[in-house]
Design an enzyme around this catalytic site. Structure first.
Site, PDB file in Angstrom:
ATOM      1  N   SER A 278      16.875  -2.081 -27.531  1.00 33.25           N
ATOM      2  CA  SER A 278      17.297  -0.701 -27.729  1.00 33.25           C
ATOM      3  C   SER A 278      18.293  -0.659 -28.883  1.00 33.25           C
ATOM      4  O   SER A 278      19.092  -1.573 -29.055  1.00 33.25           O
ATOM      5  CB  SER A 278      17.961  -0.189 -26.446  1.00 33.25           C
ATOM      6  OG  SER A 278      18.866   0.860 -26.748  1.00 33.25           O
TER       7      SER A 278
ATOM      8  N   GLN B  13     -22.181  12.939 -36.419  1.00 32.00           N
ATOM      9  CA  GLN B  13     -21.294  12.197 -37.321  1.00 32.00           C
ATOM     10  C   GLN B  13     -19.888  12.036 -36.701  1.00 32.00           C
ATOM     11  O   GLN B  13     -19.164  11.104 -37.023  1.00 32.00           O
ATOM     12  CB  GLN B  13     -21.199  12.934 -38.655  1.00 32.00           C
ATOM     13  CG  GLN B  13     -20.283  12.294 -39.667  1.00 32.00           C
ATOM     14  CD  GLN B  13     -20.469  12.893 -41.054  1.00 32.00           C
ATOM     15  OE1 GLN B  13     -21.528  12.763 -41.647  1.00 32.00           O
ATOM     16  NE2 GLN B  13     -19.463  13.584 -41.554  1.00 32.00           N
TER      17      GLN B  13
ATOM     18  N   GLU C 127       4.384  -0.896 -21.836  1.00 32.11           N
ATOM     19  CA  GLU C 127       4.421   0.573 -21.830  1.00 32.11           C
ATOM     20  C   GLU C 127       3.389   1.153 -22.785  1.00 32.11           C
ATOM     21  O   GLU C 127       2.731   2.158 -22.484  1.00 32.11           O
ATOM     22  CB  GLU C 127       5.816   1.068 -22.226  1.00 32.11           C
ATOM     23  CG  GLU C 127       6.876   0.769 -21.187  1.00 32.11           C
ATOM     24  CD  GLU C 127       8.276   1.033 -21.730  1.00 32.11           C
ATOM     25  OE1 GLU C 127       8.820   2.090 -21.437  1.00 32.11           O
ATOM     26  OE2 GLU C 127       8.794   0.176 -22.475  1.00 32.11           O
TER      27      GLU C 127
ATOM     28  N   THR D  67       0.895  -1.156   0.000  1.00 28.23           N
ATOM     29  CA  THR D  67       0.000   0.000   0.000  1.00 28.23           C
ATOM     30  C   THR D  67       0.931   1.202   0.000  1.00 28.23           C
ATOM     31  O   THR D  67       2.007   1.153   0.618  1.00 28.23           O
ATOM     32  CB  THR D  67      -0.941   0.056   1.233  1.00 28.23           C
ATOM     33  OG1 THR D  67      -0.146   0.197   2.406  1.00 28.23           O
ATOM     34  CG2 THR D  67      -1.777  -1.211   1.350  1.00 28.23           C
ATOM     35  N   HIS D  68       0.541   2.246  -0.706  1.00 29.64           N
ATOM     36  CA  HIS D  68       1.413   3.418  -0.887  1.00 29.64           C
ATOM     37  C   HIS D  68       2.762   3.018  -1.481  1.00 29.64           C
ATOM     38  O   HIS D  68       3.771   3.673  -1.242  1.00 29.64           O
ATOM     39  CB  HIS D  68       1.658   4.165   0.439  1.00 29.64           C
ATOM     40  CG  HIS D  68       0.446   4.366   1.272  1.00 29.64           C
ATOM     41  ND1 HIS D  68      -0.353   5.484   1.173  1.00 29.64           N
ATOM     42  CD2 HIS D  68      -0.140   3.576   2.211  1.00 29.64           C
ATOM     43  CE1 HIS D  68      -1.367   5.377   2.021  1.00 29.64           C
ATOM     44  NE2 HIS D  68      -1.264   4.226   2.660  1.00 29.64           N
TER      45      HIS D  68
ATOM     46  N   LYS E  12     -18.131   8.748 -34.533  1.00 27.37           N
ATOM     47  CA  LYS E  12     -17.610   7.451 -34.996  1.00 27.37           C
ATOM     48  C   LYS E  12     -16.119   7.262 -34.802  1.00 27.37           C
ATOM     49  O   LYS E  12     -15.679   6.226 -34.284  1.00 27.37           O
ATOM     50  CB  LYS E  12     -17.992   7.237 -36.458  1.00 27.37           C
ATOM     51  CG  LYS E  12     -19.460   6.921 -36.569  1.00 27.37           C
ATOM     52  CD  LYS E  12     -19.981   6.964 -37.948  1.00 27.37           C
ATOM     53  CE  LYS E  12     -21.466   7.257 -37.891  1.00 27.37           C
ATOM     54  NZ  LYS E  12     -21.799   8.585 -37.320  1.00 27.37           N
TER      55      LYS E  12
ATOM     56  N   LYS F 174      19.620  -4.112 -23.463  1.00 23.86           N
ATOM     57  CA  LYS F 174      18.237  -3.825 -23.072  1.00 23.86           C
ATOM     58  C   LYS F 174      17.222  -4.840 -23.582  1.00 23.86           C
ATOM     59  O   LYS F 174      17.238  -5.240 -24.730  1.00 23.86           O
ATOM     60  CB  LYS F 174      17.823  -2.432 -23.576  1.00 23.86           C
ATOM     61  CG  LYS F 174      18.610  -1.286 -22.990  1.00 23.86           C
ATOM     62  CD  LYS F 174      18.486  -1.197 -21.468  1.00 23.86           C
ATOM     63  CE  LYS F 174      17.105  -0.787 -21.003  1.00 23.86           C
ATOM     64  NZ  LYS F 174      16.764   0.576 -21.427  1.00 23.86           N
TER      65      LYS F 174
HETATM   66  N1  ARG Z   1     -23.263  10.476 -41.994  1.00 23.96           N
HETATM   67  C1  ARG Z   1     -24.177  10.988 -41.010  1.00 23.96           C
HETATM   68  C2  ARG Z   1     -23.732  10.511 -39.614  1.00 23.96           C
HETATM   69  O1  ARG Z   1     -22.843   9.767 -39.537  1.00 23.96           O
HETATM   70  C3  ARG Z   1     -25.562  10.520 -41.270  1.00 23.96           C
HETATM   71  C4  ARG Z   1     -26.185  11.410 -42.246  1.00 23.96           C
HETATM   72  C5  ARG Z   1     -27.228  12.233 -41.688  1.00 23.96           C
HETATM   73  N2  ARG Z   1     -27.321  13.369 -42.528  1.00 23.96           N
HETATM   74  C6  ARG Z   1     -28.414  14.056 -42.715  1.00 23.96           C
HETATM   75  N3  ARG Z   1     -28.366  15.038 -43.526  1.00 23.96           N
HETATM   76  N4  ARG Z   1     -29.485  13.779 -42.055  1.00 23.96           N
HETATM   77  O2  ARG Z   1     -24.293  10.925 -38.643  1.00 23.96           O
END
Ligand code: ARG
Length: 481
Positions: free
Chosen positions: A295, A340, A308, A173-174, A343, A301
């Site tokens: 290395s 959009q 890491e 601990t610590h 993603k 090494k």
């Molecule tokens: N490519 C857009 C997205 O990933 C979806 C398109 C929606 N575009 C629109 N004009 N309603 O969210």
């Protein structure tokens, strides 16, 4: 710039004019090319293609069921979507940023093949509910993948328990030596953390697994669709009950980003620990050389680069979560194009954490604890002080007095540079004259470990029963060591 970094086949020669755009009717002028580059998402959302096609097939089948498509039209759509899928998978599909995203690409390819029949697929659907459906299907599949990888890692830790059963490690601990623990107790501690991660994934999956399709642009549709039918076909557990909410909802995606961040944090803590353990100073563990690198200047090494990087990559996974939280902050109902931007961070978090987990399991299985080196220094750090205090408590000494007494003994031993068990009985009796030779029967690291008995402790019986529980829970005999 985009064309250079994008690995896809982009068709720059044949750009779609505005009249060819799915939304082009109201426009009198073509889109500025800079805008096309700026607004496209196909360079990254192309990976949703399979989910997009699955969603479209289910949607078409439902449209046929309620009479918005004929059976023949539905069959043609299904057949052509299957061919488009194949084309994409074989790298023969042409991309064009003027078509913005993967949804438009697949629809355009369908219209090129089927004409008016292809133009009917988007009946009672908007890209807003389409993209939400696709990303939910992706999250669902990705959760299942991460969950499997977590299970592999848990099994790797469990698999070490048998071989390391009798190894005692100093617990800290610590980062100061605290109490002794059995090595399997350590391994199962990681199993516990990863189990909570798997539970969190399961919990997140339930909320992701709700069908948005049918919310259309944001208000639903006046057409006689059957949303339950689509949900059934796609394996969704339920149908979203409010079209406005579901068009704007990315909670499930943020939750997934959070769980991925927490997994990365858990891996990072483990990586840090093993990086330390692999130092000359600790000398607790030998990492598999196949998981180390060297290395370019120092010939001796053998560096723990994989560990890491697992620790280092946690930064971007946490950063992605923060980015997503900020992305949805202050977004009004319902769909906004900002979404959009959800993603890339979630794809990156998934890719990063999956890559870390894929390496973590074999690394855990292939490492070796350095028994002698660990054992040679177990006597340092007074790891038996607390269980000795508990011995005094069992004899009737109040806890605070016992704590003070053992503290004084430790100070004496430190001054003499020896272990508690090396102190003569006189030193014990000078602090409590009721003490006798039996103190030597409880001192020492092995005896300390053996004396633990509370549920969840590091006592051998407790650890053995936890190993048995985990073997049952993880549904497999340990596959390594
Ligand atoms: N490519 C857009 C997205 O990933 C979806 C398109 C929606 N575009 C629109 N004009 N309603 O969210």
């Amino acid at each position: 710039m985009l064309l250079q970094i994008c690995p896809l086949n982009f068709d720059v020669a044949k750009r779609a004019g505005v009249s060819e755009k799915a939304w082009g009717g109201v426009f009198g002028e073509s889109t500025d090319q800079r805008v096309e580059k700026f607004t496209e998402s196909v360079s990254f959302d192309h990976r949703l293609y399979a989910h997009d096609i699955d969603g479209s097939v289910a949607h078409a089948q439902m449209l046929a069921k309620v009479g918005l498509l004929s059976e023949d039209e539905c069959q043609q759509i299904e057949q052509q979507l299957a061919q488009i899928r194949q084309q994409i998978e074989q790298g023969e599909f042409r991309y064009d940023i003027a078509l913005e995203d993967i949804h438009m690409h697949i629809e355009r390819a369908l219209v090129e093949r089927l004409g008016d029949t292809g133009r009917k697929l988007h009946t009672a659907r908007s890209r807003n509910d389409q993209v939400s459906t696709d990303i939910r299907l992706w999250v669902r599949a990705s959760i299942d993948r991460v969950s499997d990888l977590l299970l592999d890692l848990q099994r790797a830790f469990l698999g070490r328990c048998e071989a390391d059963l009798d190894i005692i490690l100093p617990g800290y601990t610590h980062m100061q030596r605290a109490q002794p623990v059995l090595a399997p107790h350590y391994w199962l501690a990681y199993c516990e953390k990863l189990e909570r991660d798997r539970q969190r994934l399961g919990d997140c999956r339930r909320r992701a697994n709700q069908l948005p399709l049918g919310a259309a642009a944001m208000a639903g549709t006046s057409l006689p669709i059957d949303r339950l039918d689509v949900a059934d076909r796609l394996g969704f557990e339920g149908v979203a009950a409010n079209s406005l909410d579901i068009s704007s909802d990315r909670d499930f995606l943020l939750e997934f980003a959070f769980v991925l961040a927490l997994i990365a944090e858990h891996l990072s803590g483990w990586a840090e620990e093993w990086i330390l353990w692999a130092t000359v100073e600790f000398d607790f563990i030998r990492l598999p050389q196949t998981f180390c690198t060297g290395s370019s200047i120092m010939p001796q090494k053998i560096n723990p680069d994989v560990l890491e990087l697992i620790r280092g990559k946690t930064a971007r996974v946490v950063g992605n979560l923060q980015g997503l939280l900020v992305l949805v902050k202050g977004l009004p109902m319902a769909y906004n194009r900002d979404l959009q931007e959800d993603k890339q961070p979630i794809f990156d978090s998934f890719d990063t954490v999956s890559a870390c987990l894929e390496l973590a399991a074999p690394l855990v299985a292939g490492a070796e604890l350095k028994r002698e080196s660990i054992a040679a220094r177990l006597d340092r750090g007074f790891l038996d002080a607390t269980t000795f205090m508990e011995y005094l408590i069992r004899r009737g000494t109040p806890q605070r007095s016992a704590h003070h007494l053992v503290g004084q003994l430790v100070a004496t031993a430190m001054a003499k540079n020896c272990r508690l068990s090396d102190l003569p009985l006189d030193d014990y009796r000078s602090l409590d004259e009721s003490l006798d030779e039996s103190v030597y029967e409880v001192l020492g690291v092995e005896r300390a470990v053996a004396s633990f008995q509370s549920y969840g402790s590091t006592g051998p019986e407790q650890v053995a029963s936890q190993i048995a529980r985990w073997r049952q829970a993880l549904g497999a005999a340990p596959k390594n060591n």
